[in-house]
Design an enzyme around this catalytic site. Structure first.
Site, PDB file in Angstrom:
ATOM      1  N   GLY A 151     -12.117  -3.832  11.209  1.00 32.99           N
ATOM      2  CA  GLY A 151     -12.225  -2.455  10.773  1.00 32.99           C
ATOM      3  C   GLY A 151     -10.918  -2.039  10.133  1.00 32.99           C
ATOM      4  CG  HIS A 176      -5.612   9.398 -21.436  1.00 30.96           C
ATOM      5  ND1 HIS A 176      -6.238   8.288 -20.903  1.00 30.96           N
ATOM      6  CD2 HIS A 176      -4.851   8.966 -22.474  1.00 30.96           C
ATOM      7  CE1 HIS A 176      -5.875   7.222 -21.608  1.00 30.96           C
ATOM      8  NE2 HIS A 176      -5.026   7.600 -22.578  1.00 30.96           N
ATOM      9  CB  CYS A 204      -2.729  10.520  14.947  1.00 35.82           C
ATOM     10  SG  CYS A 204      -2.562  10.736  13.166  1.00 35.82           S
ATOM     11  CG  LEU A 237       4.062  18.194  21.657  1.00 32.81           C
ATOM     12  CD1 LEU A 237       4.572  19.552  21.201  1.00 32.81           C
ATOM     13  CD2 LEU A 237       2.713  18.343  22.365  1.00 32.81           C
ATOM     14  N   GLY A 289     -11.665  -1.455  18.072  1.00 34.63           N
ATOM     15  CA  GLY A 289     -12.177  -0.087  18.079  1.00 34.63           C
ATOM     16  C   GLY A 289     -11.442   0.834  19.021  1.00 34.63           C
ATOM     17  CB  ILE A 334      -6.981  -0.781  13.454  1.00 37.77           C
ATOM     18  CG1 ILE A 334      -7.076   0.722  13.679  1.00 37.77           C
ATOM     19  CG2 ILE A 334      -5.769  -1.352  14.184  1.00 37.77           C
ATOM     20  CD1 ILE A 334      -7.352   1.118  15.120  1.00 37.77           C
TER      21      ILE A 334
END
Length: 462
Positions: free
Chosen positions: A180, A441, A41, A37, A268, A182
């Site tokens: 790209g 800041h 990704c 699972l 891609g 990757i």
């Protein structure tokens, strides 16, 4: 035959999120996946690569520690441990998702799922097949690396991002085809670990989908670190030799050949729409993607498609967001379609790149009269203090109404900074609201306020 209210095909960031949301809404839910699972990704993409990139960042700090007043005269690189750490993180997170399935009473079925009808899925685990009945089905079968025409990966010399994550040692010379996200991330990683990297891109700029100023800045910084960049360059042939690979390149009327130990193809992603039974139920596809409406419904009303199978943008966070929409719509809830104009895109090299909305060129092409604000991190006290003053923030506003049209960042923690702009755009925030909002800041986020002020001629530290 087991019966469920919702059956999800695929356990990636779209699939498991949609399964959990469906279960939260009271649906008897099953998730089908033949692998661990988390999908590509978690197991072979977003998460393990970020672990590798962190190792590269730490190595960079060690090499340059003298600038911080800390001398490290000698250090050793344990590349095996670098890879192991990455794999361990993925494994532990995958086990965590298994726990979430149990916690939410979701049935995890190991196997390959295929649509048999509008309400039936066949699961094949390699030993036996079983039929499962489903009121609603969510297709989340993910994507895979797009192959280079005529070239087969051998996993040794011609590799994909998957093999790149588990190499035994950094190659002495590496050619990466495709600049790209990757390709750029791996170029940064292997260059930091000592590989001679050649990055090939057929478009005029690396990260070709980003704003032109951002792409040019990253190219300049990459070249400064020794990465060889070949833009406007086509690959005419890849030939595997006995111990290395020969790549033939063409740029205009000139050609050259580069030999390397390995070639990483990063051209891609394409969705996994094959062999999942789409033809059995007449689900429409276009350009190798499943056709969906704004609620992620396919041409069959009770079947939804999310993530890479539904086309670009091929991003994990898009898949997860689509999973929410699909699960809620299938459950009869009033839900809101995604705003695809407000999708953050992130590249995790150093310096990082992050963006959302329109580029300057796209805004002009759409007919907007625009105001553009910029702030260089070299003017940021926090950036100088942490030793990361490269890059800048660029924000694009509509001149008439001050509407936030797009934001583009290159610099330290750009992928974290972009979230502020994503919320601002979702709330239809104007330039003035960003410009007058007090930012702590010293922080890097002050640069966002400064860029907004700069757009309308009110910048203080420019």
């Amino acid at each position: 035959m087991a019966a469920f209210d919702t059956v999800v095909l695929g356990g990636g960031p779209g699939g498991y999120v949609s399964a959990i949301r469906a279960a939260q809404l009271g649906n008897k839910t099953a998730i089908i996946d033949q692998d661990r699972l988390g999908g590509i990704c978690l197991n072979w993409g977003c998460i393990p690569t970020k672990a590798l990139l962190k190792s590269a960042e730490i190595l960079h700090y060690i090499k340059n520690s003298g600038g911080y007043g800390i001398k490290v005269p000698k250090y050793d690189i344990d590349f095996d441990q670098t890879i192991k750490r990455s794999r361990d993180i993925s494994f532990n997170l995958s086990k965590g998702i298994e726990f979430l399935m149990k916690k939410n009473k979701i049935k995890h079925i190991v196997g390959r799922g295929m649509l048999n009808s509008e309400s039936e899925v066949i699961v094949d685990d390699g030993k036996k097949k079983q039929k499962i009945q489903a009121k609603n089905i969510i297709i989340a079968t993910g994507g895979r690396v797009k192959k280079f025409p005529g070239i087969e990966f051998d996993g040794i010399n011609i590799i994909s991002s998957k093999e790149a994550m588990v190499v035994e040692s950094p190659p002495k010379k590496l050619i990466i085809i495709g600049a790209g996200a990757i390709g750029v991330e791996f170029a940064y990683f292997f260059n930091e670990f000592g590989s001679q990297v050649h990055l090939i891109e057929m478009m005029p700029n690396i990260l070709p989908n980003e704003d032109l100023e951002i792409s040019k800045e990253l190219e300049k910084l990459f070249k400064k670190t020794g990465i060889n960049i070949h833009t406007d360059t086509k690959v005419s042939n890849i030939k595997k030799l006995q111990k290395n690979v020969k790549v033939s390149l063409e740029k205009g009327k000139t050609s050259k050949i580069i030999n390397a130990e390995k070639v990483l193809i990063a051209t891609g992603v394409q969705g996994n729409i094959e062999e999942i039974g789409l033809e059995n139920v007449g689900i429409k596809t276009d350009n190798d993607s499943i056709v969906i409406n704004e609620f992620n419904q396919t041409s069959v009303r009770n079947i939804y498609a999310i993530g890479d199978v539904s086309g670009p943008p091929w991003l994990a966070h898009v898949a997860s967001a689509q999973g929410h929409v699909a699960a809620e719509h299938a459950s009869g809830l009033t839900t809101h379609p995604l705003d695809y104009s407000n999708v953050p895109a992130c590249t995790y090299c150093q310096p990082q790149v992050a963006s959302l909305g329109l580029t300057e060129k796209a805004a002009k092409d759409k007919g907007y009269k625009i105001k553009v604000g910029r702030f260089k991190f070299s003017g940021s006290g926090k950036a100088l203090a942490i030793g990361s003053s490269e890059g800048f923030i660029k924000i694009i506003f509509d001149e008439k109404y001050g509407e936030l049209l797009g934001c583009h960042i290159i610099g330290h923690d750009a992928t974290e900074l972009i979230a502020e702009l994503t919320i601002a755009k979702a709330l239809e925030t104007t330039w003035q609201e960003i410009a007058i909002t007090m930012h702590a800041h010293p922080t890097l986020s002050e640069a966002i306020m400064e860029a907004a002020q700069d757009a309308y001629g009110q910048g203080i530290h420019q």
